[in-house]
Design a protein around this motif. Sequence first.
Motif, mmCIF file in Angstrom:
data_model
loop_
_atom_site.group_PDB
_atom_site.id
_atom_site.type_symbol
_atom_site.label_atom_id
_atom_site.label_comp_id
_atom_site.label_asym_id
_atom_site.label_seq_id
_atom_site.Cartn_x
_atom_site.Cartn_y
_atom_site.Cartn_z
ATOM 1 N N VAL A 131 -17.781 6.066 63.973
ATOM 2 C CA VAL A 131 -18.784 5.306 64.708
ATOM 3 C C VAL A 131 -19.089 6.070 65.991
ATOM 4 C CG1 VAL A 131 -19.294 3.107 65.857
ATOM 5 C CG2 VAL A 131 -17.900 3.139 63.763
ATOM 6 N N GLN A 132 -20.390 6.280 66.241
ATOM 7 C CA GLN A 132 -20.796 6.973 67.462
ATOM 8 C C GLN A 132 -20.709 6.021 68.633
ATOM 9 O OE1 GLN A 132 -24.718 8.678 67.391
ATOM 10 N NE2 GLN A 132 -24.592 9.330 69.506
ATOM 11 N N TYR A 150 -17.399 10.279 68.866
ATOM 12 C CA TYR A 150 -17.192 9.385 67.737
ATOM 13 C C TYR A 150 -15.768 8.858 67.752
ATOM 14 C CZ TYR A 150 -21.428 11.342 65.651
ATOM 15 O OH TYR A 150 -22.716 11.732 65.411
ATOM 16 N N VAL A 151 -15.580 7.664 67.191
ATOM 17 C CA VAL A 151 -14.247 7.103 67.005
ATOM 18 C C VAL A 151 -14.129 6.593 65.576
ATOM 19 C CG1 VAL A 151 -13.906 6.421 69.411
ATOM 20 C CG2 VAL A 151 -14.886 4.801 67.802
ATOM 21 N N ARG A 152 -12.912 6.525 65.117
ATOM 22 C CA ARG A 152 -12.610 5.923 63.820
ATOM 23 C C ARG A 152 -11.525 4.899 64.075
ATOM 24 N NH1 ARG A 152 -10.978 10.159 60.654
ATOM 25 N NH2 ARG A 152 -13.098 10.504 59.976
#
Length: 91
Positions: free
Chosen positions: A86-87, A76-78
């Motif tokens: 968000v995957q 995941y990132v933000r």
Amino acid sequence: MTASTDTSPAASSPDPRKDVSPQGRRVTVNLTSRANDALDRAADLTGLSRTDTINRALQVYAYIEEIVNAQGGTLYVREANQTELVQLRFV
């Protein structure tokens, strides 16, 4: 006070800007124009040479493959100024 431990590939190795091995293996690759542009952007963003950028990218790629594909994990990132994770999906 709580201490956190960063176990990312970047945290577990010395500064990649100083990780220059004179005993490295020479490899020739043919980059698409899109990959070449990405390499230039990554080198500009990090301040690393193109060689060091490729070395670092391969290490990160291997780490991601290990976590996501070999271990069945999820990445995941933000983005900056966002609250939602968000995957990432690689196809």
